[in-house]
Design an enzyme around this catalytic site. Structure first.
Site, short mmCIF file in Angstrom:
data_model
loop_
_atom_site.label_atom_id
_atom_site.label_comp_id
_atom_site.label_asym_id
_atom_site.label_seq_id
_atom_site.Cartn_x
_atom_site.Cartn_y
_atom_site.Cartn_z
CG ASP A 224 -1.95 0.99 1.34
OD1 ASP A 224 -2.41 1.41 0.27
OD2 ASP A 224 -2.36 1.35 2.46
CG HIS A 225 -0.38 4.84 0.18
ND1 HIS A 225 -0.81 5.83 -0.67
CD2 HIS A 225 -1.48 4.44 0.87
CE1 HIS A 225 -2.11 6.03 -0.49
NE2 HIS A 225 -2.54 5.20 0.42
CG ASN B 9 -7.10 0.91 -0.40
OD1 ASN B 9 -7.45 -0.03 -1.11
ND2 ASN B 9 -5.93 1.51 -0.53
CG HIS C 35 -6.16 4.68 -1.67
ND1 HIS C 35 -5.02 4.30 -1.00
CD2 HIS C 35 -6.08 4.10 -2.89
CE1 HIS C 35 -4.29 3.53 -1.78
NE2 HIS C 35 -4.91 3.41 -2.94
N GLY C 36 -8.97 5.63 1.35
CA GLY C 36 -9.62 6.48 2.35
C GLY C 36 -11.10 6.20 2.51
P1 13P Z 1 -8.80 4.90 5.66
O1 13P Z 1 -7.89 5.76 6.47
O2 13P Z 1 -10.06 5.60 5.29
O3 13P Z 1 -9.08 3.59 6.31
O4 13P Z 1 -8.05 4.58 4.27
C1 13P Z 1 -7.07 3.58 4.22
C2 13P Z 1 -6.30 3.59 2.94
O5 13P Z 1 -6.61 4.26 1.99
C3 13P Z 1 -5.12 2.73 2.88
O6 13P Z 1 -4.41 2.92 1.71
O1 G3H Z 2 -3.21 4.96 3.67
C1 G3H Z 2 -2.48 4.67 4.58
C2 G3H Z 2 -2.77 3.47 5.40
O2 G3H Z 2 -3.83 3.72 6.28
C3 G3H Z 2 -1.52 3.00 6.08
O3 G3H Z 2 -1.13 3.86 7.08
O4 G3H Z 2 1.28 4.32 6.67
O5 G3H Z 2 0.25 4.60 8.96
O6 G3H Z 2 0.62 2.31 7.98
P1 G3H Z 2 0.35 3.78 7.71
ZN ZN Z 3 -4.50 4.93 0.94
#
Ligand code: 13P
Ligand code: G3H
Ligand code: ZN
Length: 335
Positions: free
Chosen positions: A98-99, A280, A237-238
């Site tokens: 992720d990211h 996500n 996401h989000g």
């Molecule tokens: P939330 O913070 O809304 O759970 O989103 C998570 C996310 O986008 C992880 O990549």
């Molecule tokens: O989008 C981000 C995810 O919620 C992961 O968060 O980088 O704090 O693990 P983190």
């Molecule tokens: Zn994200």
């Protein structure tokens, strides 16, 4: 080099073909430790949902990347055993970065058994985002690992994702981005953001009982994007809903969460009826886990065995993921 195929994971290509045809989305759930991973697997086997196990850069260093690799390996074994013992089908599972923010991080994940990676070049210029994403795609595709790119910026402050303001995805850019990079899916920005404070109170309307109602997501931008790249898998996401009950439990047991606002679940449900294939969710898991642990310590302040408070936290997560699969994403029974 460990191939994800040896570990029993799948990439997201087949998954997204099914979601597109079936008008549902796959849950992409973040984990950092054993209890979170167990909860995701138990919930998804029991609801018979495909799932994307999501690991951020921060999770990878928190859990230790070598340990995480074995945890990942154990994930497939656990899923198979559980499915067998309950007389259920095995479920498709992807292990996803992720990211990812650099080529090197994506490369390392591909080499250590991830079946899918995200390269988040959304903070770069359009041209630099294309160049970085293309480089990751060229490497990942050699090993049949799928790649998610991002266009547009989500607001929110997380450990490795920092943006004060969101910038919606520009529909006129998506064709060029997708064709020049060769990505398999595209994360877009239509009003969601990371964390538990997705909107400021002044952006919301307030109901009589004090609940903040945020502005609607930009479904018009989503529709325009779909028009530009019909049938192409979109990622949201989000997407946490920041449940009022979890926030109430946290705050009534010593917490101090202020002005927490998420995306109403009916809007996420609506998004799954489009080309949105992957949703996500991380913050909702953090909230329910915190709520369960805080409540446990309020009720039983003398407890000090981690199993006593992590057990209920894991159960709260199982309940939440089942709810998401069954009632929000529509992924239940879609294996
Ligand atoms: P939330 O913070 O809304 O759970 O989103 C998570 C996310 O986008 C992880 O990549
Ligand atoms: O989008 C981000 C995810 O919620 C992961 O968060 O980088 O704090 O693990 P983190
Ligand atoms: Zn994200």
């Amino acid at each position: 080099m460990t191939s994800y195929k040896e570990l029993g994971f799948v990439n997201t290509r087949q998954m997204f073909k099914k979601t597109m045809a079936g008008k549902f989305a796959v849950g992409a759930y973040n984990f950092n430790n054993m209890e979170q991973l167990q909860a995701i697997i138990v919930a998804c086997v029991e609801t018979q949902s495909p799932v994307i196990l999501q690991v951020s850069k921060g999770a990878r260093s928190y859990a230790n990347q070598t340990l995480l690799k074995y945890l990942g390996q154990g994930a497939v074994e656990m899923m198979k055993e559980l499915a067998k013992s309950e007389g259920l089908k095995e479920i498709p599972m992807a292990l996803h970065l992720d990211h990812g923010d650099t080529f090197q991080l994506c490369e390392s994940c591909v080499d250590s058994g991830f079946s899918s990676v995200m390269i988040d070049g959304s903070h770069h210029s359009f041209e630099d985002n294309i160049a970085l994403t293309k480089k990751v795609v060229e490497y990942a595709h050699k090993f049949d690992v799928t790649v998610e790119g991002e266009l547009g910026v989500l607001a929110g402050i997380e450990e490795h994702v920092v943006a004060e303001k969101s910038h919606y995805t520009k529909p006129e850019e998506v064709i060029e981005f997708v064709s020049k990079t060769g990505v398999d899916s595209l994360a877009i920005s239509i009003g969601t953001s990371h964390g538990a404070n997705k909107f400021k109170p002044e952006q919301c309307t307030k109901t009589a009982d004090g609940v903040y109602v945020p502005p609607e997501l930009r479904f018009d931008i989503l529709a325009e994007i779909e028009k530009q790249i019909p049938g192409f898998p979109i990622v949201l996401h989000g997407s946490s809903s920041v449940p009022a009950e979890a926030v109430r439990l946290i705050n009534s047991n010593g917490g101090a969460l202020k002005d927490a606002v998420g995306i109403p679940e009916e809007q996420i449900r609506r998004a799954t009826q489009s080309a949105v294939c992957k949703v996500n969710i991380d913050s909702d898991g953090r909230l329910w886990m915190t709520a369960a642990i805080r409540k446990h310590f309020s009720d039983k302040p003398a407890d000090f065995d981690p199993r006593k408070y992590l057990g209920p936290a894991r159960q709260a997560l199982i309940d939440m993921y089942k709810h998401k699969n069954e009632h929000v994403l529509g992924s239940a029974g879609k294996v």
